[in-house]
Structure formats: C-alpha cells, structure tokens
Design an enzyme around this catalytic site. Sequence first.
Site, PDB file in Angstrom:
ATOM      1  N   LYS A  83       0.816  -1.218   0.000  1.00 16.92           N
ATOM      2  CA  LYS A  83       0.000   0.000   0.000  1.00 16.92           C
ATOM      3  C   LYS A  83       0.847   1.264   0.000  1.00 16.92           C
ATOM      4  O   LYS A  83       0.589   2.207   0.747  1.00 16.92           O
ATOM      5  CB  LYS A  83      -0.971   0.003   1.186  1.00 16.92           C
ATOM      6  CG  LYS A  83      -1.964  -1.153   1.164  1.00 16.92           C
ATOM      7  CD  LYS A  83      -2.953  -1.054   2.321  1.00 16.92           C
ATOM      8  CE  LYS A  83      -3.962  -2.188   2.263  1.00 16.92           C
ATOM      9  NZ  LYS A  83      -3.358  -3.488   2.630  1.00 16.92           N
ATOM     10  N   ARG A  84       1.847   1.308  -0.870  1.00 20.47           N
ATOM     11  CA  ARG A  84       2.708   2.481  -0.940  1.00 20.47           C
ATOM     12  C   ARG A  84       2.026   3.611  -1.692  1.00 20.47           C
ATOM     13  O   ARG A  84       1.278   3.387  -2.639  1.00 20.47           O
ATOM     14  CB  ARG A  84       4.032   2.127  -1.619  1.00 20.47           C
ATOM     15  CG  ARG A  84       4.872   1.097  -0.874  1.00 20.47           C
ATOM     16  CD  ARG A  84       5.285   1.595   0.506  1.00 20.47           C
ATOM     17  NE  ARG A  84       6.267   0.711   1.107  1.00 20.47           N
ATOM     18  CZ  ARG A  84       6.103   0.053   2.254  1.00 20.47           C
ATOM     19  NH1 ARG A  84       4.965   0.179   2.901  1.00 20.47           N
ATOM     20  NH2 ARG A  84       7.058  -0.707   2.741  1.00 20.47           N
TER      21      ARG A  84
END
Length: 291
Positions: free
Chosen positions: A112-113
């Site tokens: 989830k960057r």
Amino acid sequence: MPTSSVPPTPSDKGDPMSTFGARLRTAMDTYGPLCVGLDPHPQILTDWGLPVSAAGVRRFSEICVDAFAGQVAVVKPQSAFFEEYGSDGIAALEATLAAFRVAGTLTILDVKRGDIGSTMAGYARAYLRDDAPLAADAITVSPYLGFGSLGPALDLAATTGRGLFVLALTSNPEGASVQHARIGGESVAAAMVSGAAAANAGAGENGILGSVGLVVGATVGSAPRDLGIDLAAANAPILAPGFGAQGAGLEEAREVFGAALPNVLAASSREILAAGPQVASLREAARRTLH
C-alpha cells in the site's frame, strides 16, 4: 526456500501475453480466482506452534510455499508482518517472493505504498524493477495523494510487465469518509476507478485484462452503484478482500461487482491459514474457499 537472489523472468515487451493482466487471467483460468493472503501475524504464528519472531515468519513462509506454490492463482504476502522483525523479517520476505517466483506462482505484495515524485519512484524501484530483491508481480498502492502521484509506479510497472492494485473502495469503516466524498459531483472512489480505466485503455483487446487493478472490498454492498461506478468498464482485475472469515460469499459478490464479477480475484487469509500448519490441510482449505 531458495535465496532471494533469483531474479524475476524479464518481460518480453513485444508480447501482449507478457503483461501482468494477461498472466493473471491465465492463472485465474487455470487455478480459479483465489488469492491466498500470507499474513503471519503473531496469533497465527502462535496457533501454528511457531515462535513470534523472524525465524517463525520464515518457517511460516516455507510452509506456505509448500502448500500453495503451483496450487493457487496468486498469493499475497502482507509486508507489515515481515517488516516488524527488521532486516531478518525482510530477508524472509525476499526469500518468500523468490520461492513463489521460481514456482511460477504470481505474487501481489501488499505494501500500500503511496507518495510523490522521487519518493514514489524509489518505492516503484523497490518492488517493480526486474533486479529488485523485493520484486513482486504486482503491489498494492494508495492513490490518496492524487491518482497522478502513482505515475512513477505506473510507468515502471508497464515497462517491466508488472501490475498495480489501486485502493478504490475499501471495507474499513473509516474509508467511506474519504472514498465516498464528492468533488465536482464525482466521488473520490469513482475518480480512482476512472484513473485505472484510463491506464488500462487499449489493454482489453482479445479479452486481456489490464494490469492496473483495483482493490474493492467484497463487503461494501451497493457502494459502487450508489457512487455511479462502473467497475466492468475499467477492464481492471479486482482484488476483493472480505471473502471467507469476513463474511462475503457469492451473493454478496454479485451485489458488489455485478458485470465485473469475472474479473474478481477473491482474497482470503484467516479462514485458510486457520487450517495450518499442515500442508494438506492448507491446500484443502484453499480448495473449499473456491467452492
């Protein structure tokens, strides 16, 4: 497990079947539309009789490789549960990704960057470059600094034949306050789906899925319709958490995804992992989840 020095197979940029979307469709058709979440949180390690440590995470991963490599379409390691043990945990994650790569099983690294500019480019290189130690077939990304902030990851994924899964409609209670908000009449979630659709434009020829996917919770009910979102039009693979222990089944999936249901990759972790640590039991739990 093999060491993490094994590189991914380079993509053949001239072959449309080398894209992540094409490989994912083949894997789903072959093994069924299931993504097994590899979440070695402390309770799972304890339940499996493993130490709550990097060594326990490594052994957990070895068991999962034995159970799922060549058996399911996709696995999804949750990076947080490896990162919490520092460099030894990251080394276990590298080895896990390498082992599934050798086996030919697709991986989605759940990281989830989301950032901007050179920082987003650094994250992209960390996970989407061919020679990266943590290279995966796809990663999850957060677009809530603006869909355009994902540009470095979109560009590198396209170059190396990898994929992204963009958070769109998540099932956590806090998500709706942001995702359902409207700007100029369009919901934020709809804007993210539109961004993925634009990125996938032209990829749908001959039935090939686009490589920019969406994360849409299987328990969000009528939210896509209520927000005027056409998930099918995005030609996106849809990673759908919420199946199994979280309560979603086929009826709920039909309500949420409608005509996009054939593009849905059902994600399940707790229900399957609860069957461990025996390899045969884990495989059977994965088969049950598909039916």
